[in-house]
Each structure stands twice: as C-alpha cells, then as structure tokens.
Design an enzyme around this catalytic site. Structure first.
Site, PDB file in Angstrom:
ATOM      1  N   LEU A 193       0.985  -1.071  -0.054  1.00  0.00           N
ATOM      2  CA  LEU A 193       0.000   0.156   0.129  1.00  0.00           C
ATOM      3  C   LEU A 193       0.672   1.478  -0.067  1.00  0.00           C
ATOM      4  CD1 LEU A 193      -2.484  -1.445   2.623  1.00  0.00           C
ATOM      5  CD2 LEU A 193      -3.291  -0.487   0.233  1.00  0.00           C
ATOM      6  N   CYS A 221       3.144  -1.120   8.941  1.00  0.00           N
ATOM      7  CA  CYS A 221       1.779  -1.109   9.217  1.00  0.00           C
ATOM      8  C   CYS A 221       0.899  -2.478   8.323  1.00  0.00           C
ATOM      9  CB  CYS A 221       1.644   0.060   7.371  1.00  0.00           C
ATOM     10  SG  CYS A 221       2.418   1.455   7.680  1.00  0.00           S
ATOM     11  N   HIS A 222       1.222  -3.321   7.772  1.00  0.00           N
ATOM     12  CA  HIS A 222       1.055  -4.302   7.465  1.00  0.00           C
ATOM     13  C   HIS A 222       1.361  -6.010   7.761  1.00  0.00           C
ATOM     14  CE1 HIS A 222      -1.421  -0.976   5.224  1.00  0.00           C
ATOM     15  NE2 HIS A 222      -1.993  -1.441   5.951  1.00  0.00           N
ATOM     16  N   GLY A 223       2.777  -5.184   8.392  1.00  0.00           N
ATOM     17  CA  GLY A 223       3.690  -6.528   8.557  1.00  0.00           C
ATOM     18  C   GLY A 223       4.695  -7.720   7.620  1.00  0.00           C
TER      19      GLY A 223
END
Length: 187
Positions: free
Chosen positions: A133, A151-153
C-alpha cells in the site's frame, strides 16, 4: 425535360463564416494553452529527475535513504554475510520471482545477483516504498534481515525481495549507474 443543378458560387457571406470560424478556433487554442501548459512539471520536479549520491560516506552494513522523484530510495552497503545469506535463498521460496530491476530485462529472475550491480554486489539500491500500500518500510528489520513494513507486516530480505506478508512484489530497483567507485546516479 432535364434540370441541371448548379452549385452556388461562394459569396461574401461564406467567406465571413469561414474567417470567423477560423478566428474562433485560433482564439480558443490561444486561450486554452495556459491551462494545458500548467500541467507540465515545474523546474523543481525536473531537477529531481536524477540524483547523484556519494557512496564514500556509507559504512559497511549501513542503509541510507535519499529522495528521488519524491520517493525514498534506500542505498545499502551490505556486508559479505548479508550477501551470502541472500544468495543462498532458493528462487522457489520467493513469492515474486521477478527481479523488478529497471536496469535489467523485465523477465530477469529475482536472484541476488540480479538485484544488485555486477561487480558491486555489496551495494543494493531499492525504492523505499512497500509494494502493498505504499508505506515506507523500516531497514534492518523483519524476519529476514532486510526491511519490515510496520503497517501491514510485509517482510523483505537483504536483497529487497518479498518473503512474507501481503506485499505482492519485490521492492523495485530504480534505474541507476555507477559513476566511479564512490558515486552513483539514480534516474
């Protein structure tokens, strides 16, 4: 009985219509040009088209971030151990098997050799934007010793290749060229 039709001869009114139409088209183009021209990039953006980086200040094992076209670019002077670990990774273990290296053909595989520069394997230059992202990953983090997107790993290895997480692609490698042993030009 036969009739013949004659085309009307052009008259003064026809000329005025054509002249008025041509003037209107020219005037519309003249008025539209400033609006079209303002969409071109400004001089500051064009100046960022390439970035020169002095590599002599980057210690072994250190990651430095520079700006190129408004994006972070990570420059990593990798250690021999980091290069060896990245080289040992089988291509079958990688979710994205493409190098994503702007300096190589688009079908090049994601081996460590295709992620760096030939003869300068210690230098890894990647765009510092997570492919999930667009977050900025943290260097020297994650399960594989490369980058971690908090943020999202998404976990990237020491060659900037995605190893785990939602990111679909490896970190992109921007176009760059070495200009001697201690200088590169990105872009």
């Amino acid at each position: 009985m036969t009739t013949t039709e004659h085309a009307e001869q052009p008259n003064r009114r026809d000329f005025l219509y054509l002249a008025t139409g041509a003037t209107a088209v020219w005037g519309a183009a003249f008025l539209a040009w400033p609006f079209i021209d303002q969409m071109n990039p400004d001089a500051a953006s064009l100046a960022l088209a390439s970035t020169d980086v002095d590599l002599s200040q980057i210690a072994e094992g250190q990651v430095v971030s520079v700006k190129w076209r408004g994006k972070p670019v990570f420059i990593w002077n990798r250690t021999k151990q980091q290069i060896e670990e990245a080289s040992k990774t089988p291509l079958g273990d990688l979710p994205d098997k493409n190098a994503r290296n702007a300096n190589l053909p688009s079908d090049a595989d994601a081996s460590d050799a295709n992620r760096g520069a030939k003869g300068k394997e210690n230098w890894l230059i990647v765009t510092g934007v997570c492919t999930h992202l667009g977050c900025v990953p943290l260097a020297n983090s994650g399960d594989f010793g490369g980058w971690l997107c908090p943020c999202h790993g998404s976990h990237y290895d020491a060659a900037g290749r995605i190893r785990r997480g939602p990111a679909p692609e490896n970190l992109a490698i921007p176009p760059y060229a070495f200009e001697g042993d201690t200088k590169i030009k990105i872009g």
